[in-house]
Scaffold this motif. Structure first.
Motif, PDB file in Angstrom:
ATOM      1  N   VAL A  26       0.848  -1.191   0.000  1.00  0.00           N
ATOM      2  CA  VAL A  26       0.000   0.000   0.000  1.00  0.00           C
ATOM      3  C   VAL A  26       0.878   1.234   0.000  1.00  0.00           C
ATOM      4  CG1 VAL A  26      -1.736   1.305   1.250  1.00  0.00           C
ATOM      5  CG2 VAL A  26      -1.866  -1.182   1.178  1.00  0.00           C
ATOM      6  N   THR A 189     -15.573  -2.153   2.171  1.00  0.00           N
ATOM      7  CA  THR A 189     -14.394  -3.001   2.309  1.00  0.00           C
ATOM      8  C   THR A 189     -14.786  -4.333   2.940  1.00  0.00           C
ATOM      9  OG1 THR A 189     -13.893  -2.051   4.492  1.00  0.00           O
ATOM     10  CG2 THR A 189     -12.853  -1.016   2.572  1.00  0.00           C
ATOM     11  N   ARG A 249      -5.204   1.180   5.797  1.00  0.00           N
ATOM     12  CA  ARG A 249      -4.915   0.194   4.766  1.00  0.00           C
ATOM     13  C   ARG A 249      -3.511  -0.363   4.916  1.00  0.00           C
ATOM     14  NH1 ARG A 249      -5.342   2.264  -0.831  1.00  0.00           N
ATOM     15  NH2 ARG A 249      -5.244   0.056  -1.333  1.00  0.00           N
ATOM     16  N   GLU A 253      -2.900  -4.325   5.983  1.00  0.00           N
ATOM     17  CA  GLU A 253      -2.172  -5.208   5.064  1.00  0.00           C
ATOM     18  C   GLU A 253      -0.926  -5.768   5.739  1.00  0.00           C
ATOM     19  OE1 GLU A 253      -0.208  -5.220   0.590  1.00  0.00           O
ATOM     20  OE2 GLU A 253      -1.902  -3.944   1.071  1.00  0.00           O
TER      21      GLU A 253
END
Length: 264
Positions: A26, A189, A249, A253
């Motif tokens: 990301v 999401t 994010r 991740e």
């Protein structure tokens, strides 16, 4: 010897250390990154200008007079007042606590059903962190600019409630953009996006959009803030929301990669 230990067609063994050392993919895209930097610059320059000239600008007075002189249906006025009241500090804190507890309960239920609760826990922490970071930074701007509330310079406007806090940027507006904006982000999401009954969230998503759009109007209508306060609140909420979404994010991740490496 290599061909003997790994015959053709046989996949090579996965190195767990190499998997755990993968870098998070990301990264800020150029356009959002430029918009974020530009937004911070505009907000900071505006803060300096308002600090140097705390009195309302002509457009502030004109906008407030125009908004307060409009005749709206009672049901519309009630709806606007509702959006304003429900986002006062005390109801906002209660709502945040309810979201945190609710999402953690959903995560525990998912775990009991043999599913991963991580995303639900991440969502709960993400909401609290987003609102906390955005409100904290907004508070610093508010404290440093120290712009008095409408009515402090004897303006002839209607004021519903005289508050002692400073005026720039609008805290209600900033809070709603960050809070409801992040909830909208979460609703698109996983695991919410893959939920079987996700269509039930459509009324909630509409409510979030209406709240964000009307909160600024309510601030001017009730004489709580000037137009420039509201615009700064929208800008402040948007740029900190953008920053928090990127952090969320990146962290989620990173956690996913760690869990994947641990299972190998």
């Amino acid at each position: 010897m290599d061909s003997a230990s790994n015959p053709p067609g046989t996949p090579l063994p996965v190195d767990s250390k190499a998997a755990s050392s993968k870098r998070v993919t990301v990264r800020p895209r150029p356009i959002p990154f430029v918009l974020f930097i530009l937004g911070v610059i505009i907000l900071t320059v505006s803060a300096f200008l308002v600090h140097a000239h705390p009195q309302p600008y002509p457009i502030d007075l004109q906008t407030t007079n125009a908004v307060q002189s409009m005749t709206l249906p009672p049901i519309v006025v009630s709806a606007i007042e509702f959006f304003s009241t429900v986002n006062d500090p005390t109801p906002s804190i209660i709502a945040l606590g309810a979201w945190l507890v609710g999402l953690f309960i959903i995560g525990l239920i998912a775990r009991l059903r043999g599913k991963s609760p991580v995303k639900w826990f991440e969502s709960g922490v993400g909401i609290i962190a987003t609102v906390g970071i955005a409100s904290g930074i907004n508070f610093l701007y508010n404290l440093l600019v120290a712009r008095p509330r409408p009515g402090s310079f004897h303006e002839h406007i209607h004021i519903v409630l005289h508050r002692p806090e400073n005026s720039f940027p609008s805290g209600h507006t900033e809070h709603d953009v960050a809070y409801y904006g992040f909830l909208l982000f979460l609703s698109f999401t996983p695991p919410v996006r893959t939920w079987k009954y996700r269509w039930l969230l459509i009324p909630f998503q509409i409510y979030c959009v209406l709240d964000i759009l009307t909160i600024g109007y309510s601030r001017v209508l009730e004489g709580e803030h000037w137009l420039t306060d509201v615009l700064a609140g929208y800008l402040s909420g948007a740029i900190w929301l953008l920053m928090c979404i990127f952090i969320y994010r990146w962290v989620t991740e990173w956690i996913a990669l760690k869990l994947e490496a641990r299972q190998q």
